[in-house]
Each structure stands twice: as C-alpha cells, then as structure tokens.
Design a protein around this motif. Structure first.
Motif, short mmCIF file in Angstrom:
data_model
loop_
_atom_site.label_atom_id
_atom_site.label_comp_id
_atom_site.label_asym_id
_atom_site.label_seq_id
_atom_site.Cartn_x
_atom_site.Cartn_y
_atom_site.Cartn_z
N GLY A 69 0.82 -1.21 0.00
CA GLY A 69 0.00 0.00 0.00
C GLY A 69 0.85 1.25 0.00
O GLY A 69 2.02 1.23 0.39
N VAL A 70 0.25 2.35 -0.42
CA VAL A 70 0.94 3.65 -0.42
C VAL A 70 1.10 4.13 1.02
O VAL A 70 2.17 4.57 1.43
N ARG A 71 0.04 4.09 1.80
CA ARG A 71 0.03 4.49 3.21
C ARG A 71 0.67 5.86 3.44
O ARG A 71 1.47 6.05 4.36
N GLY A 72 0.36 6.82 2.55
CA GLY A 72 0.85 8.19 2.73
C GLY A 72 2.30 8.41 2.37
O GLY A 72 2.85 9.49 2.63
N ARG A 73 2.96 7.43 1.79
CA ARG A 73 4.39 7.55 1.48
C ARG A 73 4.60 8.00 0.04
O ARG A 73 3.72 7.83 -0.81
N ILE A 74 5.78 8.55 -0.23
CA ILE A 74 6.20 8.80 -1.61
C ILE A 74 6.77 7.47 -2.10
O ILE A 74 7.71 6.94 -1.52
N ILE A 75 6.19 6.92 -3.17
CA ILE A 75 6.58 5.59 -3.61
C ILE A 75 7.73 5.67 -4.60
O ILE A 75 8.85 5.25 -4.31
N PHE A 76 7.47 6.20 -5.80
CA PHE A 76 8.50 6.20 -6.84
C PHE A 76 9.39 7.42 -6.69
O PHE A 76 8.93 8.55 -6.66
N GLY A 77 10.69 7.14 -6.54
CA GLY A 77 11.65 8.19 -6.21
C GLY A 77 11.77 8.34 -4.70
O GLY A 77 12.50 9.21 -4.23
N GLY A 78 11.08 7.50 -3.94
CA GLY A 78 11.14 7.49 -2.48
C GLY A 78 11.37 6.07 -2.01
O GLY A 78 12.50 5.58 -2.02
N LEU A 79 10.29 5.39 -1.64
CA LEU A 79 10.38 3.99 -1.20
C LEU A 79 11.01 3.11 -2.27
O LEU A 79 11.86 2.27 -1.98
N VAL A 80 10.58 3.29 -3.52
CA VAL A 80 11.16 2.57 -4.66
C VAL A 80 12.05 3.56 -5.40
O VAL A 80 11.56 4.50 -6.02
N GLY A 81 13.35 3.37 -5.31
CA GLY A 81 14.30 4.32 -5.90
C GLY A 81 14.28 4.31 -7.43
O GLY A 81 14.01 3.29 -8.06
N TYR A 82 14.52 5.47 -7.99
CA TYR A 82 14.65 5.57 -9.45
C TYR A 82 15.93 4.89 -9.91
O TYR A 82 16.93 4.86 -9.19
N LYS A 111 6.05 -20.08 -23.70
CA LYS A 111 5.18 -20.45 -22.59
C LYS A 111 6.05 -20.86 -21.41
O LYS A 111 7.12 -21.45 -21.57
N GLY A 112 5.60 -20.51 -20.20
CA GLY A 112 6.36 -20.81 -19.00
C GLY A 112 6.09 -19.80 -17.91
O GLY A 112 5.15 -19.00 -17.98
N LYS A 113 6.93 -19.82 -16.88
CA LYS A 113 6.80 -18.94 -15.72
C LYS A 113 8.05 -18.07 -15.63
O LYS A 113 9.17 -18.57 -15.75
N TYR A 114 7.84 -16.76 -15.38
CA TYR A 114 8.94 -15.79 -15.42
C TYR A 114 8.81 -14.76 -14.31
O TYR A 114 7.71 -14.40 -13.90
N GLY A 115 9.96 -14.25 -13.86
CA GLY A 115 9.98 -13.11 -12.96
C GLY A 115 9.67 -11.84 -13.74
O GLY A 115 10.05 -11.71 -14.90
N PHE A 116 8.97 -10.92 -13.10
CA PHE A 116 8.60 -9.65 -13.73
C PHE A 116 9.25 -8.53 -12.93
O PHE A 116 8.97 -8.36 -11.74
N PHE A 117 10.14 -7.78 -13.56
CA PHE A 117 10.90 -6.73 -12.89
C PHE A 117 10.78 -5.43 -13.68
O PHE A 117 10.52 -5.45 -14.89
N THR A 118 11.00 -4.32 -13.01
CA THR A 118 11.05 -3.03 -13.69
C THR A 118 12.22 -2.22 -13.14
O THR A 118 12.74 -2.51 -12.06
N ILE A 119 12.58 -1.19 -13.91
CA ILE A 119 13.49 -0.16 -13.41
C ILE A 119 12.73 1.15 -13.54
O ILE A 119 12.59 1.71 -14.64
N PRO A 120 12.13 1.63 -12.43
CA PRO A 120 11.41 2.90 -12.48
C PRO A 120 12.36 4.06 -12.77
O PRO A 120 13.54 4.02 -12.41
N SER A 121 11.82 5.09 -13.41
CA SER A 121 12.63 6.25 -13.78
C SER A 121 11.72 7.48 -13.83
O SER A 121 10.51 7.35 -13.88
N LYS A 122 12.31 8.65 -13.82
CA LYS A 122 11.53 9.88 -14.00
C LYS A 122 10.96 9.94 -15.41
O LYS A 122 9.96 10.59 -15.65
N GLY A 123 11.61 9.27 -16.35
CA GLY A 123 11.15 9.23 -17.74
C GLY A 123 10.60 7.86 -18.06
O GLY A 123 9.72 7.34 -17.37
#
Length: 195
Positions: A69-82, A111-123
């Motif tokens: 949950g967000v719970r009042g936090r800054i998520i992207f660029g905060g809890l989850v770093g860019y 077909k199969g099972k895979y990990g799903f990852f991202t790299i968040p960014s300002k862009g």
C-alpha cells in the motif's frame, strides 16, 4: 498427643485449602488470558498476496504478486528508488505465467513462468521478463537471465491507486494488455498470442 495430632491435621488442612485456592485462581487467570488472545483480531498483512488471471482465447495468463500500500508515502523516487531494479511488488518477486507463447514488444516469450521486474525512472521505465521467477525481491536478479527487456512510457494519474494492482485485459481472442498501477503511476503494454 491427640492435641498435637489435631493441630498438625488442622494445619495441613488449612495449607491444602490455600493451595487449592491458588490453583483455582491460576486456572482462572490462564483461561482469561487464553480467551483474550483468542478474541484479538487478526492483523491484515501490509502487502497481501494477490493474483490475477485471465483466459484470452485458449491462453491462460496468470500474474502472482504481493500488493503493498501507499500508506501516505512517496513511492516512486522514495520507497522505490529511481534507476534501480524493482521486483514490481513486495516480498517475493512478482511472476507471470503463460501456457501459450506470447509476442511482447516484437519478441517471443515462450510459454512458462517468469519473474517480472522493472526499473522505475523519472522518464521511461524498463520492463524485464526474467527466467528466474522464484526469488526473494530482486536478490538474485541477473540481467543475463532476461528473456525480454524493453522501455515503456508510464502514464500519470491524479488519483492514487492505494494498493499495487496488476490486470490482464482482453482485447480480443488473440491479444490483450498487461497493466500495473500503483500510487499515481500506470504502466500498460500489449501482447499477442503467437500461433
């Protein structure tokens, strides 16, 4: 002599009664403690385990993740770093499973099972679909295990999505989209079921 025996008997009787009272009090206290623990409401997990799945034609697509949950936090660029790998959920890495080959960003995802990852960014964000689906967070993430890797432009919303949410959206019997929304960020990308 009878008097001494009577006094001893009376003393033993009094001591026995007092011990019995203590035992009953202890049992009563134990029962009260047990009852109050049983009545305590269960705490809801902060990042509940969640899943979404959809049938598109004869393709079954399943996404499994923990939903923080967000719970009042800054998520992207905060809890989850860019500009850092993120497991796109909480706790264990988010995973996606398909029983049919999919075409995503012009590349085939077998077909199969895979990990799903991202790299968040300002862009633009980077999305990675990785062979290593069973890992805690991003602890064992290795770029060389990426099956598909591409850039995507997120859309921003004025409304906050409190809990991380994935959806598999059907367009028709051969295609759909996968979307992720959390805080004010929305990601969505199309896929086609390979013949």
């Amino acid at each position: 002599m009878k008097t001494i025996v009577s006094i001893l008997f009376l003393g033993i009787l009094i001591i026995g009664c007092k011990n019995q009272e203590h035992t009953k009090k202890d049992e009563h206290l134990h029962q009260e403690t047990k009852t109050s623990k049983e009545k305590a409401p269960k705490k809801k997990p902060l990042s509940p385990h969640t899943e979404t799945m959809t049938m598109i034609g004869d393709a079954h697509i399943h996404i499994d993740y923990s939903s923080p949950g967000v719970r009042g936090r800054i998520i992207f660029g905060g809890l989850v770093g860019y500009d850092q790998v993120w497991q796109a959920g909480a706790h264990m890495a988010t995973w996606i499973e398909t029983n049919k080959d999919l075409i995503i960003n012009g590349e085939t995802l077998p077909k199969g099972k895979y990990g799903f990852f991202t790299i968040p960014s300002k862009g633009d964000w980077t999305v990675m679909i990785n062979k290593n689906w069973e890992q805690h967070g991003k602890d064992e993430y290795d770029e060389k295990d990426d099956v598909i890797r591409f850039k995507i432009t997120p859309t921003l919303s004025e409304e906050i999505t409190e809990h991380l949410e994935y959806k598999v959206n059907k367009i028709d019997d051969k295609s759909g989209t996968i979307s992720m929304a959390w805080e004010k960020v929305n990601l969505e990308f199309p896929f086609v079921i390979k013949n």
